[in-house]
Enzyme design. Structure first.
Site, PDB file in Angstrom:
ATOM      1  N   ARG A 109      15.298   4.131  -2.195  1.00 27.38           N
ATOM      2  CA  ARG A 109      14.238   3.795  -1.095  1.00 27.38           C
ATOM      3  C   ARG A 109      14.326   5.207  -0.321  1.00 27.38           C
ATOM      4  NH1 ARG A 109       8.789   3.119  -0.297  1.00 27.38           N
ATOM      5  NH2 ARG A 109       8.283   2.075   1.531  1.00 27.38           N
ATOM      6  N   THR A 125       2.338   4.299  -6.074  1.00 25.19           N
ATOM      7  CA  THR A 125       3.152   3.515  -7.087  1.00 25.19           C
ATOM      8  C   THR A 125       2.991   3.674  -8.361  1.00 25.19           C
ATOM      9  OG1 THR A 125       2.909   1.337  -6.760  1.00 25.19           O
ATOM     10  CG2 THR A 125       4.170   2.396  -5.044  1.00 25.19           C
TER      11      THR A 125
END
Length: 619
Positions: A128, A433
């Site tokens: 992340r 995403t």
């Protein structure tokens, strides 16, 4: 079984515990082959699938399978697996091609969460993005102290977090790769050099895009001289991206996080004319991926409608992702309601009664998510354990709040009965995403969800790739009106909360991995993935059938139903229970692979979302 349009069009009737016809499985079997020990990548024919809703058949394979959001990316993973690569090897090849052919969703300028299973051992790799060291909690506040509008914050350098996908994949490859690192970049390099055909989805998104052309580099790449998006089928080359990939292939993640490329990223971020950011070369050099303990919980299902008692272990990604906790809470709460015994309706769709219980459980889960979930390096879990949010007694207690009428908006619970010193985060837009699911011939499985956040990220292009806008996954406002801090506020070095939900499921009786699944879709990822788990594991559908089900959700507000997919009677029944119902597009991008057995042989059954361009391939 490489041809996704011919040999892999195999649709079994069921997946788990039901014998599939021998004729069908024979048709899906692969011919004997000699294992190759190196990748000799061949550019495939480039299909032009629809970006609307295209029926897909489901796929069956014997040895391995890869599911990704674009046929070229799936094919790259397939060729790596065919050459003797591991699931991890294939994931790297897939991701590098996705960054080229699906740049609006993910890439080397973003981040990813990856779950890997070797047998029953599950590992979680956190790639992340992080907030720059020079950032403050007031990053997205205007001069009057109010939060910026979403796209005012997104477009430019302000929203760019330190990318982590490549460095995370490098760590995971060292532990689980079989083919050389450099080999895995060959498909994307070849496609970038030779060109790929613009897909209908990329063209469609470009046609509706308002901000990308404001970046001169992106405008020159994605649009023609007339200012119009490149048409479907136009061949698009990206020599700059190929050059960056060559450097990463040779030098590793250092080629992205240090030197010329890192300097170019920082220059792009800091020199934006109206919305500069504070990312530094030190942020890039210092970035470290993390290995975290996967968040696993039991899901026990009663005997229903001819299905036996079933017991599963579901593993997902822990905070800073909220996906696994929210899915676990929704499924766990449902288990304490009449929904646990409800089959699909006679029309093959979820019933209004079941949807009532599901959306009420969702409201309860999203209330907890808003209050508690953020980067665990900065925020304490309730009672020092995230599992307190999944405790069966707590979920039973929460289920008792569900009545015959909708609660409309739920309040957070307190599983550890401690003093809460933070405020819930207001609902905020999330986008973007892409998801990858892979099983290999060596017994490994993975689920990886990868992102640059919004469509085309921050709309900043450098060296052939787009930069993320991941910092807008933090709360725009750091505090509530009463001054209480919000757990998911911006802080230096912090990872923003995510909804990504890569998921691996294990059969408790055998320990075998039986499912890999996930989806793009912002906060809706949680519901898309939960729907697929429910469909396959509880209702006994194939992954393709489960993915095909209409989407539904609540983010602790209105009940959302996929437009034109539910009968009017269902909508009216939900409204009669007091729910505010909105019908809208809910464009998931689900990929799922499940394990099945028939006639003493193991098969893998794959599904890809008809709402996007993905396919499944394997042998």
């Amino acid at each position: 079984m490489r041809d996704a349009n011919a040999q892999l069009l195999c649709r079994p009737a069921t997946v788990l515990g039901v014998v599939v016809s021998a004729a069908l499985l024979a048709a899906c079997s692969s011919a004997p082959e000699t294992a190759e020990k190196r990748l000799a990548y061949q550019v495939p024919d480039q299909p032009e699938g629809s970006s609307g809703y295209t029926e897909k058949p489901g796929w069956a394979t014997e040895k391995f399978a890869v599911a990704a959001a674009n046929p070229l990316a799936t094919d790259a993973g397939y060729q790596v697996l065919k050459a003797g690569g591991s699931a991890m090897d294939a994931a790297i090849a897939v991701q590098m091609v996705l960054g080229l052919v699906e740049p609006q969703s993910s890439g080397i300028g973003g981040g990813a969460f990856l779950l890997h299973a070797a047998g029953s051992k599950v590992e979680a790799y956190d790639g992340r993005e992080t907030a720059p060291a020079a950032t403050t909690e007031n990053l997205f506040l205007k001069a009057d102290g109010k939060p910026m509008a979403f796209h005012d914050a997104v477009v430019g350098g302000r929203s760019v977090g330190t990318p982590g996908a490549v460095r995370m994949l490098e760590l995971a490859h060292k532990e689980h790769g079989k083919l050389p690192w450099a080999t895995l970049f060959e498909p994307a390099i070849r496609l970038a050099d030779q060109g790929f055909k613009v897909s209908p989805r990329l063209n469609s998104l470009l046609s509706n895009e308002k901000f990308l052309a404001s970046d001169p580099v992106a405008r020159a790449y994605f649009f023609g001289a007339d200012g119009k998006p490149l048409p479907v089928g136009a061949v698009l080359k990206n020599p700059e991206y190929a050059q960056v990939l060559r450097a990463i292939a040779k030098q590793g993640s250092k080629a992205l996080h240090e030197g010329e490329v890192a300097q170019a990223i920082v220059q792009k971020v800091r020199s934006h004319p109206t919305n500069p950011g504070v990312l530094s070369t030190q942020d890039l050099a210092n970035y470290q991926p993390k290995k975290r303990a996967a968040l696993c919980y039991d899901w026990n299902l009663p005997a229903t409608q001819g299905m036996p008692v079933r017991s599963y272990q579901v593993c997902g990604f822990p905070p800073p992702s909220s996906g696994a906790i929210a899915i676990g809470q929704i499924l766990g709460i449902l288990g304490h309601t009449p929904a646990a015994q409800m089959p699909l309706g006679q029309d093959g769709l979820p019933t209004a009664d079941w949807l009532h219980f599901y959306t009420e459980a969702s409201r309860l889960a999203f209330a907890d998510r808003a209050l508690y979930v953020a980067d665990p390096d900065f925020v304490q879990a309730p009672g020092n354990s995230w599992m307190n949010l999944l405790d069966n007694r707590y979920l039973k207690e929460r289920s008792s709040l569900i009545g015959q009428q909708s609660m409309k908006v739920a309040q957070a619970g307190n599983p550890a009965k401690f003093k809460v010193s933070q405020a819930p985060m207001p609902e905020q837009i999330e986008y973007g995403t892409s998801h990858i699911s892979i099983v290999d011939a060596f017994g490994n499985a993975l689920a990886m969800t990868t992102t640059i956040e919004d469509q085309f990220g921050s709309r900043q292009m450098v060296k052939g790739f787009l930069l993320n806008n991941e910092l807008t996954d933090f709360s725009m406002a750091p505090k509530a009106a009463d001054g209480q801090p919000i757990a998911n506020r911006v802080e230096p070095g912090k990872r923003p909360r995510s909804s990504m939900a890569p998921t691996l499921v294990f059969d408790k009786a055998t320990g075998n991995v039986i499912m890999s699944a996930g989806s793009p879709g912002g906060a809706q990822i949680i519901h898309y993935t939960a729907k697929t788990l429910q469909g396959v594991l509880d209702w006994g559908l194939t992954p393709q059938q489960a993915i095909n089900l209409p989407n539904f959700s609540s983010l602790n507000g209105p009940t959302l139903l996929e437009a034109k997919r539910f009968p009017a009677s269902t909508v009216e029944a939900l409204k009669a229970r007091g729910a505010e119902v909105k019908e809208q597009d809910l464009t998931s991008g689900l990929q799922a692979i499940t394990r099945g057995e028939a006639h003493g042989k193991v098969f893998w059954f794959g599904g890809a979302d008809p709402r996007r361009e993905g396919v499944v391939m394997g042998d």
